[in-house]
Design a protein around this motif. Structure first.
Motif: not given
Length: 76
Positions: A1-30
């Protein structure tokens, strides 16, 4: 999240190698190990929390807008 602020992070419940990352005005899958980042949505609200249910594979997110209105979103 280039220059973005993080709020929360969890592992995806179905795909164990994917992080769900949320921040200010965005959500991404890593995708871990592959260096892939998938932007799944943008919002005018700040994502303030994430929770995963592994049994049903749901993800719940909370958002708060500039006028302090809060919302809960549930997705699969």
């Amino acid at each position: 999240m280039d220059g973005k602020r993080f709020q929360s992070v969890i592992f995806h419940p179905r795909h164990r190698n994917v992080l769900v990352v949320s921040g200010f005005q965005c959500m991404e899958l890593w995708t871990l190990g592959y260096g892939k980042i998938h932007h799944i949505r943008a919002s005018s609200s700040s994502f303030t929390g994430l929770a995963a249910c592994t049994g049903d594979e749901f993800i719940a997110s909370t958002t708060t807008s500039n006028d302090s209105e809060s919302m809960v979103n549930i997705s699969k």
